[in-house]
Enzyme design. Structure first.
Site, PDB file in Angstrom:
ATOM      1  N   GLY A   1      -0.439  -6.321 -16.529  1.00 25.69           N
ATOM      2  CA  GLY A   1      -1.013  -7.541 -15.939  1.00 25.69           C
ATOM      3  C   GLY A   1      -2.332  -7.882 -16.622  1.00 25.69           C
ATOM      4  CG  HIS A   2      -5.758  -5.381 -16.072  1.00 26.78           C
ATOM      5  ND1 HIS A   2      -5.269  -4.242 -15.486  1.00 26.78           N
ATOM      6  CD2 HIS A   2      -6.627  -5.910 -15.190  1.00 26.78           C
ATOM      7  CE1 HIS A   2      -5.824  -4.089 -14.295  1.00 26.78           C
ATOM      8  NE2 HIS A   2      -6.646  -5.083 -14.090  1.00 26.78           N
TER       9      HIS A   2
ATOM     10  CG  MET B   1     -12.765  -3.766 -10.545  1.00 26.69           C
ATOM     11  SD  MET B   1     -13.294  -3.296  -8.900  1.00 26.69           S
ATOM     12  CE  MET B   1     -11.741  -2.941  -8.124  1.00 26.69           C
ATOM     13  N   GLY B   2     -10.880  -1.881 -14.650  1.00 26.02           N
ATOM     14  CA  GLY B   2     -10.247  -0.824 -15.428  1.00 26.02           C
ATOM     15  C   GLY B   2      -8.883  -0.448 -14.887  1.00 26.02           C
TER      16      GLY B   2
ATOM     17  NE  ARG C   1      -7.085  -0.689  -3.933  1.00 20.59           N
ATOM     18  CZ  ARG C   1      -7.992  -1.661  -4.147  1.00 20.59           C
ATOM     19  NH1 ARG C   1      -7.592  -2.844  -4.534  1.00 20.59           N
ATOM     20  NH2 ARG C   1      -9.285  -1.419  -3.983  1.00 20.59           N
TER      21      ARG C   1
ATOM     22  N   GLY D   1      -6.294 -13.137 -12.750  1.00 20.82           N
ATOM     23  CA  GLY D   1      -4.872 -13.140 -12.405  1.00 20.82           C
ATOM     24  C   GLY D   1      -4.616 -13.825 -11.064  1.00 20.82           C
ATOM     25  CD  GLU D   2      -1.314 -18.327 -10.993  1.00 18.04           C
ATOM     26  OE1 GLU D   2      -0.112 -17.958 -10.930  1.00 18.04           O
ATOM     27  OE2 GLU D   2      -1.657 -19.484 -11.315  1.00 18.04           O
ATOM     28  CE  LYS D   3      -0.902  -7.533  -6.692  1.00 19.05           C
ATOM     29  NZ  LYS D   3      -2.164  -6.954  -6.379  1.00 19.05           N
TER      30      LYS D   3
ATOM     31  CD  GLN E   1     -10.883 -11.258  -7.663  1.00 18.19           C
ATOM     32  OE1 GLN E   1     -11.344 -10.293  -7.087  1.00 18.19           O
ATOM     33  NE2 GLN E   1     -10.255 -11.140  -8.829  1.00 18.19           N
TER      34      GLN E   1
HETATM   35  O1  PAF Z   1     -10.042  -8.455  -9.701  1.00 19.43           O
HETATM   36  C1  PAF Z   1     -10.794  -7.496  -9.994  1.00 19.43           C
HETATM   37  O2  PAF Z   1     -10.399  -6.548 -10.664  1.00 19.43           O
HETATM   38  C2  PAF Z   1     -12.223  -7.513  -9.495  1.00 19.43           C
HETATM   39  O3  PAF Z   1     -12.315  -8.036  -8.218  1.00 19.43           O
HETATM   40  C3  PAF Z   1     -13.193  -8.211 -10.460  1.00 19.43           C
HETATM   41  C4  PAF Z   1     -12.884  -9.696 -10.568  1.00 19.43           C
HETATM   42  C5  PAF Z   1     -13.137  -7.567 -11.815  1.00 19.43           C
HETATM   43  C6  PAF Z   1     -14.622  -8.097  -9.929  1.00 19.43           C
HETATM   44  O4  PAF Z   1     -15.034  -6.771  -9.842  1.00 19.43           O
END
Ligand code: PAF
Length: 285
Positions: A35-36, A29-30, A193, A153-155, A159
């Protein structure tokens, strides 16, 4: 390179497929952070081509959540993606993803609904409908990009487990690669966040990782009674913390654990002011 439309991205990917390239997708989500970056690095290492999607997905935010103020930093995100050597940022608008008028209610949009057993707990309990939104958008991204591998990510462990289940149940031909949590030196798990936290709140936020590390240390010393392990958390909490959950669950199906073992994941969510933070740790290797 940045692409905003599904049509253009599909054309690009079609060309890659013709060449026989393997394709990695890193959905985000940018507001990209280290981490990303580690997810993107993994994809670049493993795949011939990497797509990083940047899309603040409106349908995974619940009423009253931070959709409007969620950090949007597309220029910096593109820089990071280029720096790591990924091939393209896919940054569609909500209208591009959900259509004219983008009517987002499930009266008008086809949703992918994960099983109740996986969503009636942990974050799914307070964020009702959140995982429907995640599964729906990730499914759409899989259909648009048709990647061989997708990196998460495992964070966001709940999900990750739910998405693995979705891929299995719906026979989606993609392999999900789980990537370890990246932490600051202090132990704080990186999250977009964290940008909302003041310096003092950042200090309070260390409670999450301290609680988890301490529980793992106690488990390693031989304590496996879940109530005894949970008790150890309270010495790290003060009046700035509002604990939402501290739970011990199975790493494959999120079933509750009464006795901790190597397959147990300890999940924590707490609020500091208005900022809700999550973290988790696996007790075994
Ligand atoms: O983990 C996230 O950033 C979001 O939930 C994802 C997987 C990109 C879906 O919008």
């Amino acid at each position: 390179m940045i692409i905003h439309t599904i049509k253009e991205l599909r054309e690009l990917v079609k060309g890659w497929r013709k060449e026989g390239y393997s394709i990695g997708l890193v959905p985000t989500m940018g507001a990209l952070h280290a981490g990303h970056r580690s997810l993107i690095e993994k994809s670049v290492e493993k795949c011939d081509k990497t797509v990083v999607s940047v899309f603040v997905n409106p349908i995974q935010f619940c009423p009253g959540e931070d959709l409007d103020k969620y950090p949007r930093t597309l220029d910096e995100d593109e820089e990071l993606v280029n720096d790591v050597g990924a091939d393209v940022v896919f940054a569609p608008s909500p209208k591009e993803m959900y259509g004219e008028g983008h009517i987002l209610s499930n009266d008008f949009l086809t949703y992918v609904i994960p099983p109740y057993f996986y969503v009636d707990k942990l974050c799914g309990k307070s964020r009702v409908g959140h995982f429907d939104g995640v599964c729906t958008v990730v499914n759409k991204l899989f259909n648009i990009v048709q990647p061989d591998f997708a990196f998460f990510g495992e964070k966001d462990r709940q999900q990750l487990i739910i998405l693995k289940k979705m891929v299995k149940d719906l026979n989606i031909p993609v392999e999900i690669i789980a990537c370890p949590i990246v932490r600051e030196k202090s132990g704080l798990a990186l999250s977009s966040r964290n940008k909302y936290l003041t310096e003092d709140q950042k200090n309070d936020a260390l409670a999450l990782s301290k609680i988890l590390f301490n529980i793992k240390a106690c488990y390693n010393k031989g304590i496996n009674d879940v109530s005894a392990l949970s008790e150890t958390a309270y010495s790290y909490l003060n009046s700035n913390h509002s604990l939402e959950y501290l739970e011990f669950r199975d790493c494959n199906d999120l079933d509750e654990k009464k006795t901790a073992d190597d397959d147990t994941i300890v999940f924590i969510a707490l609020k500091i002011g208005n900022v809700r933070l999550i973290d988790n740790i696996k007790l075994g290797l």
